[in-house]
Design a protein around this motif. Structure first.
Motif, PDB file in Angstrom:
ATOM      1  N   GLU A   1      -0.137   9.249  -0.553  1.00  0.00           N
ATOM      2  CA  GLU A   1       0.408   7.521  -0.475  1.00  0.00           C
ATOM      3  C   GLU A   1      -0.387   7.257   1.437  1.00  0.00           C
ATOM      4  O   GLU A   1      -1.001   7.815   2.158  1.00  0.00           O
ATOM      5  N   THR A   2      -0.122   6.010   0.756  1.00  0.00           N
ATOM      6  CA  THR A   2       0.426   5.100   0.089  1.00  0.00           C
ATOM      7  C   THR A   2      -0.692   4.235   0.003  1.00  0.00           C
ATOM      8  O   THR A   2      -1.116   3.557  -1.687  1.00  0.00           O
TER       9      THR A   2
ATOM     10  N   ARG B   1       2.315  13.888  -0.596  1.00  0.00           N
ATOM     11  CA  ARG B   1       2.724  13.158   0.308  1.00  0.00           C
ATOM     12  C   ARG B   1       2.652  13.270   1.391  1.00  0.00           C
ATOM     13  O   ARG B   1       2.751  14.429   1.569  1.00  0.00           O
TER      14      ARG B   1
ATOM     15  N   ARG C   1       6.522  -0.946   4.207  1.00  0.00           N
ATOM     16  CA  ARG C   1       6.872   0.515   4.628  1.00  0.00           C
ATOM     17  C   ARG C   1       7.746   1.015   5.394  1.00  0.00           C
ATOM     18  O   ARG C   1       8.431  -0.052   6.219  1.00  0.00           O
TER      19      ARG C   1
ATOM     20  N   GLU D   1       7.638   1.360   0.081  1.00  0.00           N
ATOM     21  CA  GLU D   1       6.559   3.378  -1.094  1.00  0.00           C
ATOM     22  C   GLU D   1       7.638   3.807  -0.955  1.00  0.00           C
ATOM     23  O   GLU D   1       8.178   3.909  -0.236  1.00  0.00           O
ATOM     24  N   THR D   2       7.718   5.355  -2.140  1.00  0.00           N
ATOM     25  CA  THR D   2       6.523   5.378  -2.372  1.00  0.00           C
ATOM     26  C   THR D   2       6.277   5.382  -4.259  1.00  0.00           C
ATOM     27  O   THR D   2       5.545   4.915  -4.894  1.00  0.00           O
TER      28      THR D   2
END
Lengths: 269, 269
Positions: free
Chosen positions: A136-137, A158, B158, B136-137
């Motif tokens: 991510e992201t 992640r 974010r 996100e995500t």
């Protein structure tokens, strides 16, 4: 139903399902036509796609057989797209204080990301990846579009492990600058053993993140079949991963003059 | 080029460019045919799509006119897809210790996410969204596919602001459980004033995150035209956002018996 109507529907179905084998029986039953008619329809579509550089139709024989569509851009087409992409990215308004390059809108754009995904798929399809991995992201849209073009699942590492994904495998890795330790984790159920993984990311500087993903793949007893990103910096020349494919090379950002120097990777094809 | 070959290519182009107006001149020049021939081709494609429920072709008159393709699934088709989706999600292996539901593979699957995106686009296209926003995500793939179907950009808030995206607008919001304060930020250049924003997410419990996104949109002097998610929990019934559209409702997870109860939102259509 007339031939031209069948062709409209078959062409739509194929282009929406890249790299998927669809049986002639499926089309025959859906469109109420004999297999021989569908076969003739497919030949017409195949020729039309080929003549205009719109992709490749392959007939796979046998019980599990059928027809499969894959994008197949010419080197000229890919070069033209990358020229367009690099000139978009060289707009001096993209320079962020600190010498960074704002690329988020491009990576998140459905239009750019779908073509980037098709190009990545075309470059790696012969390695038969079973999964596309990103972290991510910002890499997610291009990884998703690559996975779509390959007809395989996307998995996303992640930055922190999530309680909602169950047991996970985590690693620590050192960023390219060597200054900071980061964490990355992936749900245990996300990747089977012996998966053939294509690693995709938007940007690479020293390669610390790509190296981290490579190590994560190894923890799953899976194999990396390729590593690709949209932009890699020219400096440092030596990256933390040995083998990677980049579409563009960021040579320099001159914050003072407002100049961004991006070139197409001429080793690409 | 024969009519059937032209139709193969026009159908492919239209289905790959949903909600985009393409001029008849473009097709005429590309395929070396008169406008009147292209017009007849389009009528054949239009009828074929309509008869088989494959979407809608609209001719837009005038100088900026042309032809536009939009997906248009019937209520039956959407119901059949949601039934399939809910039965996939009700697999008891998806229960994560702590009573969570593992949905990541579904959200990250190109196959599911592209259809979910088309359905969201269909539900909100008349509100003329100019941007699709998610945080996100996990919501990114469905937001991207929604943006693709609508032919508009996707923007992603974010959890922490990034130096590589320049100046940003940040907000703090309280999660639905009221126990924790979270941050969310969006690059200033990501969203223009008066943008018409469609908020997309994968999952909603109390609605704290959706509320946060709504407040973030207000900070940009932009407007929310809709809020949609794949799954919302039945409890709490009162959410922190007033108006939202969910495809599925998660009624309960019985970790002891291994039972997940998900139903299709029958207020959907």
């Amino acid at each position: 139903m007339r031939r031209s109507e069948r062709i409209a529907l078959i062409s739509k179905t194929l282009s929406e399902n890249p790299n998927k084998i669809i049986s002639l029986n499926h089309f025959g039953q859906w469109l109420g036509a004999a297999k021989s008619s569908i076969s003739e329809d497919l030949n017409i579509i195949k020729d039309a796609y080929k003549t205009s550089g719109q992709g490749e139709l392959t007939t796979i024989p046998g019980a599990a057989g059928g027809v499969r569509y894959r994008t197949k851009r010419s080197a000229d087409d890919i070069n033209a797209f990358l020229k367009d992409l690099s000139s978009t990215l060289q707009d001096q308004k993209r320079i962020i204080p600190g010498g960074y390059l704002y690329m988020t809108d491009v990576m998140f754009s459905p239009e750019f990301s779908s073509i980037i995904g098709e190009i990545f798929a075309q470059l790696f399809i012969d390695k038969n990846p079973t999964h596309v991995l990103t972290v991510e992201t910002k890499g997610i849209p291009i990884a998703l579009m690559t996975a779509k073009a390959l007809n395989v699942p996307m998995v996303v590492a992640r930055r922190d492990s999530r309680v909602t994904e169950g047991p996970s495998v985590g690693i620590s890795y050192v960023s390219g600058s060597g200054q900071k330790i980061h964490n990355m984790s992936l749900a245990k159920r996300a990747l089977p053993e012996n998966a053939q993984v294509l690693i995709i990311d938007d940007f690479m500087k020293a390669g610390g993140t790509a190296r981290g993903m490579t190590e994560l793949v190894a923890e799953f007893k899976a194999q990396v079949v390729g590593t690709a990103m949209v932009v890699a910096t020219a400096v440092p020349e030596k990256k933390l991963v040995e083998d990677f494919t980049t579409l563009l090379i960021l040579d320099s950002i001159d914050t003072h003059k407002g100049l961004i120097d991006i070139s197409i990777n001429n080793k690409l094809m």
